[in-house]
Design a protein around this motif. Structure first.
Motif, PDB file in Angstrom:
ATOM      1  N   LYS A   1     -10.432  12.320  28.831  1.00 25.35           N
ATOM      2  CA  LYS A   1      -9.483  11.236  28.560  1.00 25.35           C
ATOM      3  C   LYS A   1      -9.996   9.925  29.156  1.00 25.35           C
ATOM      4  O   LYS A   1      -9.944   8.883  28.505  1.00 25.35           O
TER       5      LYS A   1
ATOM      6  N   LYS B   1     -11.923   0.883  25.297  1.00 20.46           N
ATOM      7  CA  LYS B   1     -11.782  -0.435  25.925  1.00 20.46           C
ATOM      8  C   LYS B   1     -13.048  -1.263  25.748  1.00 20.46           C
ATOM      9  O   LYS B   1     -12.995  -2.480  25.629  1.00 20.46           O
TER      10      LYS B   1
ATOM     11  N   ASN C   1      -3.456  -2.311  25.442  1.00 20.13           N
ATOM     12  CA  ASN C   1      -2.264  -1.487  25.622  1.00 20.13           C
ATOM     13  C   ASN C   1      -1.623  -1.085  24.308  1.00 20.13           C
ATOM     14  O   ASN C   1      -1.180   0.049  24.154  1.00 20.13           O
ATOM     15  N   VAL C   2      -1.569  -1.994  23.351  1.00 17.02           N
ATOM     16  CA  VAL C   2      -0.953  -1.690  22.051  1.00 17.02           C
ATOM     17  C   VAL C   2      -1.724  -0.573  21.355  1.00 17.02           C
ATOM     18  O   VAL C   2      -1.135   0.342  20.782  1.00 17.02           O
ATOM     19  N   TYR C   3      -3.033  -0.628  21.425  1.00 19.08           N
ATOM     20  CA  TYR C   3      -3.871   0.408  20.805  1.00 19.08           C
ATOM     21  C   TYR C   3      -3.560   1.779  21.407  1.00 19.08           C
ATOM     22  O   TYR C   3      -3.377   2.758  20.685  1.00 19.08           O
ATOM     23  N   PHE C   4      -3.486   1.861  22.732  1.00 19.59           N
ATOM     24  CA  PHE C   4      -3.262   3.150  23.385  1.00 19.59           C
ATOM     25  C   PHE C   4      -1.845   3.675  23.186  1.00 19.59           C
ATOM     26  O   PHE C   4      -1.629   4.874  23.169  1.00 19.59           O
ATOM     27  N   LYS C   5      -0.879   2.790  23.021  1.00 19.49           N
ATOM     28  CA  LYS C   5       0.493   3.224  22.752  1.00 19.49           C
ATOM     29  C   LYS C   5       0.635   3.780  21.341  1.00 19.49           C
ATOM     30  O   LYS C   5       1.440   4.668  21.095  1.00 19.49           O
ATOM     31  N   SER C   6      -0.165   3.260  20.418  1.00 17.59           N
ATOM     32  CA  SER C   6      -0.029   3.682  19.024  1.00 17.59           C
ATOM     33  C   SER C   6      -1.054   4.726  18.598  1.00 17.59           C
ATOM     34  O   SER C   6      -1.008   5.214  17.477  1.00 17.59           O
ATOM     35  N   THR C   7      -1.975   5.083  19.469  1.00 18.10           N
ATOM     36  CA  THR C   7      -3.046   6.022  19.118  1.00 18.10           C
ATOM     37  C   THR C   7      -2.960   7.281  19.973  1.00 18.10           C
ATOM     38  O   THR C   7      -2.851   7.201  21.187  1.00 18.10           O
ATOM     39  N   ASN C   8      -3.027   8.424  19.322  1.00 24.00           N
ATOM     40  CA  ASN C   8      -3.114   9.697  20.022  1.00 24.00           C
ATOM     41  C   ASN C   8      -4.605   9.969  20.246  1.00 24.00           C
ATOM     42  O   ASN C   8      -5.358  10.142  19.294  1.00 24.00           O
TER      43      ASN C   8
END
Length: 71
Positions: A15, A23, A29-36
């Protein structure tokens, strides 16, 4: 099969590598919130896992590598 199934190391270390690699191409942050992270696109080739984080913009086709469990 997910990137965690083919990558060498513990789930926590994988991870960290996935986050660091994404990165590098501008993921925020938006990418990580919307991506599994489990669903990141990857290709297994010659003992390496080529991960394609698909961060939007000019880096969309870029990849980074992580050592594979398989040869």
């Amino acid at each position: 099969m997910t990137v965690y199934d083919v990558t060498q190391g513990s789930q926590a270390s994988i991870k960290k590598k996935l986050i660091k690699g994404a990165k590098k191409f501008g993921a925020g942050n938006v990418y990580f919130k919307s991506t599994n992270l489990k669903k990141m696109n990857f290709v297994l080739k010659k003992g390496k896992v080529y991960v394609y984080p698909q961060v939007y913009g000019y880096n969309m086709d870029k990849y980074f590598t992580i050592p594979s469990r398989y040869k």
